[in-house]
Design an enzyme around this catalytic site. Structure first.
Site, PDB file in Angstrom:
ATOM      1  N   TYR A  64      11.751   1.099 -21.511  1.00 33.96           N
ATOM      2  CA  TYR A  64      10.554   0.222 -21.941  1.00 33.96           C
ATOM      3  C   TYR A  64      11.057  -1.087 -22.109  1.00 33.96           C
ATOM      4  CZ  TYR A  64       5.775   1.966 -21.932  1.00 33.96           C
ATOM      5  OH  TYR A  64       4.649   2.410 -21.644  1.00 33.96           O
ATOM      6  N   GLU A  66       8.735  -4.123 -22.292  1.00 32.01           N
ATOM      7  CA  GLU A  66       7.733  -5.230 -22.288  1.00 32.01           C
ATOM      8  C   GLU A  66       8.361  -6.608 -22.471  1.00 32.01           C
ATOM      9  OE1 GLU A  66       4.628  -3.714 -24.776  1.00 32.01           O
ATOM     10  OE2 GLU A  66       4.057  -2.288 -23.543  1.00 32.01           O
ATOM     11  N   ASP A 210      -0.873 -15.607   0.075  1.00 30.44           N
ATOM     12  CA  ASP A 210      -0.225 -14.107  -0.311  1.00 30.44           C
ATOM     13  C   ASP A 210       0.398 -13.746   1.041  1.00 30.44           C
ATOM     14  OD1 ASP A 210      -0.303 -11.339  -0.204  1.00 30.44           O
ATOM     15  OD2 ASP A 210      -2.270 -11.171  -0.762  1.00 30.44           O
ATOM     16  N   THR A 236       4.163  -8.781  -1.551  1.00 31.36           N
ATOM     17  CA  THR A 236       4.551  -7.484  -1.871  1.00 31.36           C
ATOM     18  C   THR A 236       6.041  -7.344  -1.443  1.00 31.36           C
ATOM     19  OG1 THR A 236       4.233  -6.610   0.351  1.00 31.36           O
ATOM     20  CG2 THR A 236       2.345  -6.053  -1.185  1.00 31.36           C
ATOM     21  N   LYS A 239       7.064  -4.318   2.424  1.00 29.02           N
ATOM     22  CA  LYS A 239       6.573  -4.538   3.806  1.00 29.02           C
ATOM     23  C   LYS A 239       7.812  -5.098   4.548  1.00 29.02           C
ATOM     24  CE  LYS A 239       1.643  -4.678   2.310  1.00 29.02           C
ATOM     25  NZ  LYS A 239       0.561  -5.289   2.044  1.00 29.02           N
ATOM     26  N   ARG A 245       8.570  -0.447  -3.173  1.00 35.12           N
ATOM     27  CA  ARG A 245       7.042  -0.621  -3.174  1.00 35.12           C
ATOM     28  C   ARG A 245       6.578  -1.536  -4.373  1.00 35.12           C
ATOM     29  NH1 ARG A 245       2.906   1.291  -0.388  1.00 35.12           N
ATOM     30  NH2 ARG A 245       4.524   2.092   0.650  1.00 35.12           N
TER      31      ARG A 245
HETATM   32  C1  LIG Z   1      -0.472  -5.085   1.589  1.00 35.14           C
HETATM   33  C2  LIG Z   1      -1.161  -6.338   1.059  1.00 35.14           C
HETATM   34  C3  LIG Z   1      -1.407  -6.297  -0.404  1.00 35.14           C
HETATM   35  C4  LIG Z   1      -1.441  -5.182  -1.421  1.00 35.14           C
HETATM   36  O1  LIG Z   1      -0.409  -4.682  -1.726  1.00 35.14           O
HETATM   37  P1  LIG Z   1      -0.410  -3.380  -2.740  1.00 35.14           P
HETATM   38  O2  LIG Z   1       1.061  -3.168  -2.834  1.00 35.14           O
HETATM   39  O3  LIG Z   1      -0.882  -2.146  -1.489  1.00 35.14           O
HETATM   40  O4  LIG Z   1      -1.228  -3.473  -3.804  1.00 35.14           O
HETATM   41  C5  LIG Z   1      -2.079  -7.591  -0.782  1.00 35.14           C
HETATM   42  N1  LIG Z   1      -2.311  -8.503  -0.176  1.00 35.14           N
HETATM   43  C6  LIG Z   1      -2.050  -8.690   1.214  1.00 35.14           C
HETATM   44  C7  LIG Z   1      -2.285  -9.458   2.131  1.00 35.14           C
HETATM   45  C8  LIG Z   1      -1.641  -7.215   1.890  1.00 35.14           C
HETATM   46  O5  LIG Z   1      -1.125  -7.212   3.037  1.00 35.14           O
END
Ligand SMILES: *Cc1c(COP(=O)(O)O)cnc(C)c1O
Length: 425
Positions: A64, A66, A210, A236, A239, A245
């Site tokens: 933990y 936090e 994003d 993220t 990817k 993840r």
């Molecule tokens: C994949 C994705 C997310 C979300 O990611 P998670 O880890 O699945 O919550 C947010 N924004 C965009 C543009 C994405 O492609």
């Protein structure tokens, strides 16, 4: 690790599970076999290194922590602090940002943290419409973003199927949003973050970019970076970045405190320290020359695969790709995205159905499929394999018989096995 060592490593892990849970051990072995033997073309997926996997499967899951390094609400954090400091300093180096928070459990939570740091319920935000390539967390009515804020979606142009920047400027002038969200999940072209930031700033809005999908290209300078232009950049880590993840948020120094408070205690409790350790490992990998070469190959493979599919008569949204992904538009009178996903699945090729801009089918059916090259490129595949894969996709989509799909599947497995991944399952 060579393939021999990989086999031993995964067998050891699965054996450890088997002793207490044979059912999960069997599922793990089957998933490893599926990943080894199939062709993974889901644009948001990738294959992590054994080093990233080992950090994720480590004792740091027990802790933990936090708070933030040096300011925790729990004792015994000296070693997890090392992991989080390394993750932060490597991310900063990778993206050239002022400040980073590596604790978000996912991309969705990274985005939620930025909303919490910048907006009040009822404020107006602009986001790219889901059917035009955006993400659920950019204001979809079923997502917390759509439920909490007044959302004005912007679209792509019908003729070019690229973002309609001038219409976005008009929307910003009319609606005076608090925040403009940009970035996408199913958009095959370069996004002009500088232009979007200029549009936002002239209307007094903040910008969140994003880069969940394109983070790898941004990190190595093969997609323009939003970092110099946007107050917040979320991503993220699993990817194109090829880490565990999870999520992460970068921001300008002036928003650092507000952001950190939004992540914890605003959105989350204890951070996943094992995942943060694995993020640090992935960032170290991404800072090396082989990763740069990898991203260059992802892009080259996408261009090749896209060109080959177009040569076989498939229509691509926006007429091509500048990134790691492409979208086949199957057409309103063609087979649906759902059916295409099923046919490819029977042939051992994993993709996801997707809506296309101005789609007339429902999202669960869709008129497109999204295809990406990050995962197959990690296996070492190149242009020759992309040509073969285009042929497999074409045959599988045009076939209506099980025998034809099974025949493609045999060839898919032979190709996959020529590029071994996680050892002998
Ligand atoms: C994949 C994705 C997310 C979300 O990611 P998670 O880890 O699945 O919550 C947010 N924004 C965009 C543009 C994405 O492609």
């Amino acid at each position: 690790m060579n393939q021999h060592e990989r086999t031993a490593f995964f067998n050891f892990l699965e054996t450890a599970v088997r002793q207490t849970d044979p059912e999960i051990a069997a599922a793990l072995g089957n998933e490893r076999r599926r990943e080894n033997d199939g062709l993974e073309l889901i644009a948001s997926e990738n294959f992590v290194s054994p080093a990233v996997l080992a950090a994720m499967g480590s004792v740091m899951t027990n802790k933990y922590a936090e708070g933030y390094p040096g300011k925790r609400y729990y004792g015994g954090c000296e070693f997890v602090d090392v992991a989080e400091e390394l993750a932060r300093s490597r991310a900063t180096q990778l993206f050239g940002c002022d400040h980073v928070n590596v604790q978000p459990h996912s991309g969705a939570q990274a985005n939620m943290s930025v909303y919490l740091a910048t907006c009040q319920p009822g404020d107006t935000i602009l986001g790219l419409d889901l059917a035009h390539g955006g993400h659920l967390t950019h204001g979809h009515p079923l997502n917390y973003s759509g439920k909490t804020f007044k959302v004005v979606p912007y679209l792509v142009r019908p003729d070019t199927e690229t973002i309609d920047y001038e219409a976005l400027r008009e929307l910003a002038r009319t609606h005076r949003p608090k925040l403009i969200v940009c970035g996408a999940s199913a958009y095959p072209r370069i996004i002009d973050f500088e232009r979007i930031a200029e549009i936002a700033h002239e209307s007094g809005a903040l910008v969140m970019a994003d880069i969940a999908h394109i983070a790898g290209m941004v990190a190595v300078g093969m997609h323009p970076s939003p970092v110099p232009h946007c107050e917040f950049v979320t991503t993220t880590t699993h990817k194109t970045l090829r880490g565990p993840r999870g999520g992460m948020v970068m921001c300008r120094a002036e928003f650092a405190e507000a952001l950190d408070k939004a992540v914890f205690p605003g959105v989350q409790g204890g951070p996943l320290m094992h995942v943060i350790a694995a993020k640090a490992v992935a960032f170290a990998e991404a800072l090396t020359p082989p990763y740069r070469d990898y991203i260059a190959k992802v892009l080259e493979n996408a261009k090749t695969l896209c060109g080959e599919l177009q040569g076989l008569g498939w229509r691509m949204v926006s007429g091509g790709t500048d990134t790691h992904l492409m979208l086949i538009n199957l057409g309103a009178d063609g087979i649906s995205g759902k059916k295409a996903e099923e046919r490819l699945g029977r042939a051992g090729i994993t993709v996801n159905k997707n809506t296309v801009p101005f789609d007339t089918r429902k999202p669960y059916i869709g008129s497109g499929v999204r295809i990406g090259t990050p995962a197959v490129t990690t296996r070492g595949m190149g242009p020759a394999e992309m040509k073969a894969i285009a042929g497999f996709i074409d045959r599988a989509l045009r076939s209506e018989e099980e025998a034809a799909w099974a025949k493609v599947k045999t060839e898919v497995e032979a190709l996959a096995r020529a590029f071994p991944l996680y050892g002998q399952a």
